[in-house]
Design an enzyme around this catalytic site. Structure first.
Site, PDB file in Angstrom:
ATOM      1  N   ILE A  19       0.834  -1.205   0.000  1.00  0.00           N
ATOM      2  CA  ILE A  19       0.000   0.000   0.000  1.00  0.00           C
ATOM      3  C   ILE A  19       0.866   1.250   0.000  1.00  0.00           C
ATOM      4  CG2 ILE A  19      -1.637   1.344   1.376  1.00  0.00           C
ATOM      5  CD1 ILE A  19      -2.869  -1.345   2.254  1.00  0.00           C
ATOM      6  N   SER A 142      -7.067  -0.666   9.901  1.00  0.00           N
ATOM      7  CA  SER A 142      -7.385  -2.007   9.397  1.00  0.00           C
ATOM      8  C   SER A 142      -8.795  -2.375   9.823  1.00  0.00           C
ATOM      9  CB  SER A 142      -6.400  -3.032   9.972  1.00  0.00           C
ATOM     10  OG  SER A 142      -6.874  -4.356   9.769  1.00  0.00           O
ATOM     11  N   TYR A 155      -1.809  -6.258  17.129  1.00  0.00           N
ATOM     12  CA  TYR A 155      -2.127  -5.534  15.898  1.00  0.00           C
ATOM     13  C   TYR A 155      -3.503  -4.873  15.988  1.00  0.00           C
ATOM     14  CZ  TYR A 155      -2.778  -4.874  10.819  1.00  0.00           C
ATOM     15  OH  TYR A 155      -3.008  -4.360   9.566  1.00  0.00           O
ATOM     16  N   LYS A 159      -4.455  -0.918  15.815  1.00  0.00           N
ATOM     17  CA  LYS A 159      -5.317  -0.356  14.782  1.00  0.00           C
ATOM     18  C   LYS A 159      -6.567   0.301  15.369  1.00  0.00           C
ATOM     19  CE  LYS A 159      -2.648  -1.329  11.368  1.00  0.00           C
ATOM     20  NZ  LYS A 159      -1.982  -0.233  10.633  1.00  0.00           N
ATOM     21  N   VAL A 188      -6.470  -6.745   1.053  1.00  0.00           N
ATOM     22  CA  VAL A 188      -5.707  -6.065   0.003  1.00  0.00           C
ATOM     23  C   VAL A 188      -4.555  -6.959  -0.437  1.00  0.00           C
ATOM     24  CG1 VAL A 188      -4.463  -3.973  -0.637  1.00  0.00           C
ATOM     25  CG2 VAL A 188      -6.263  -3.862   1.101  1.00  0.00           C
TER      26      VAL A 188
END
Length: 260
Positions: A19, A142, A155, A159, A188
């Site tokens: 990204i 996310s 994580y 986020k 993605v």
């Protein structure tokens, strides 16, 4: 549509691949000056060479951002090289699988260092320059922050905090005209995602199972589609957009699961 990005200096963390690289290429195509910040030096050099061969300026700063000092030095070097900073794109991070049951407190803190603390540190050190330029910030979050995933407490905590900080900073920076928004990807197709798929016995079957749950087109989101949203958010065309969480996910998070 003129995005009004010509000669704007755009600092992109995690900018060498996935990204981040798509954001860098998009900025370059709009005649902005992207600054690639990444610990993968070789990938960063390849991307910078690609941009230079197209006649476009860019910066490259090798850094892993795990310390506040690293973040301060990145901002200092950007200002030293280009004299200004117009946009900060906080993008670096990795879904590192630090869970509750199979993690531990030390690994959890380490995950926050990799995925959250540098967002604050980069914004803190960039702020004086962004005040001068009346710039803006975009944070990459996310879908796991709102859906959960399992086995990835660090994580997801990072986020979720990033979504909260986006709103908090949008309020705090109103007096300076600095806009702050978040882009929220789901599935993605990036090098890291391909690496994750490769851990399954049948990667193609796993991918088909994932895409079957994506309502719009039954396909993965491309990095370029995330980048297009980021480019809009940092542009003059989004001059009255702040404090927003924009989901670019083909309806994955919000549309009825019965559609799949």
């Amino acid at each position: 549509m003129d995005l009004q990005l010509k000669n704007k200096v755009v600092l992109v963390t995690g900018g060498a691949k996935g990204i981040g690289a798509a954001i860098v290429r998009g900025c370059s195509a709009e005649d902005a000056v992207p600054v690639i910040v990444d610990k993968d030096i070789e990938a960063g050099r390849r991307l910078q060479t690609e941009l230079e061969e197209s006649g476009n300026r860019s910066g490259l700063i090798p850094a892993d951002l795990t310390s506040a000092q690293d973040c301060s030095l990145v901002v200092e070097q950007t200002l030293g090289d280009f004299g200004r900073l117009d946009v900060l794109v906080n993008n670096a991070g990795i879904n590192d699988g630090v869970g509750l049951e199979h993690g531990d407190p030390g690994k959890f803190v380490g995950s926050l260092e990799r995925n959250l603390l540098h967002y604050y540190n980069m914004a803190h050190y960039a702020l004086p320059a962004l005040k001068k330029s009346r710039g803006c910030i975009v944070n990459t979050a996310s879908k796991t922050a709102v859906t959960g995933q399992g086995g990835t407490s660090g994580y997801v905590a990072a986020k979720g905090a990033i979504l909260a900080l986006t709103r908090e900073w949008a309020v705090e920076l109103l007096p300076y005209g600095i806009r702050v928004n978040a882009v929220v990807p789901a599935e993605v197709m990036t090098p890291l995602y391909q690496q994750w798929l490769s851990t399954f016995p049948n990667p193609d079957e796993k991918l088909q199972n994932v895409t079957a749950k994506i309502p719009l087109g039954k396909r993965m989101t491309s990095p370029e589609e995330i980048a297009a949203t980021v480019l809009f958010l940092i542009s003059g065309q989004a001059s009255h957009v702040t404090g927003q969480h924009l989901f670019v996910d083909g309806g994955y998070v919000h549309l009825d699961r019965a559609l799949s």
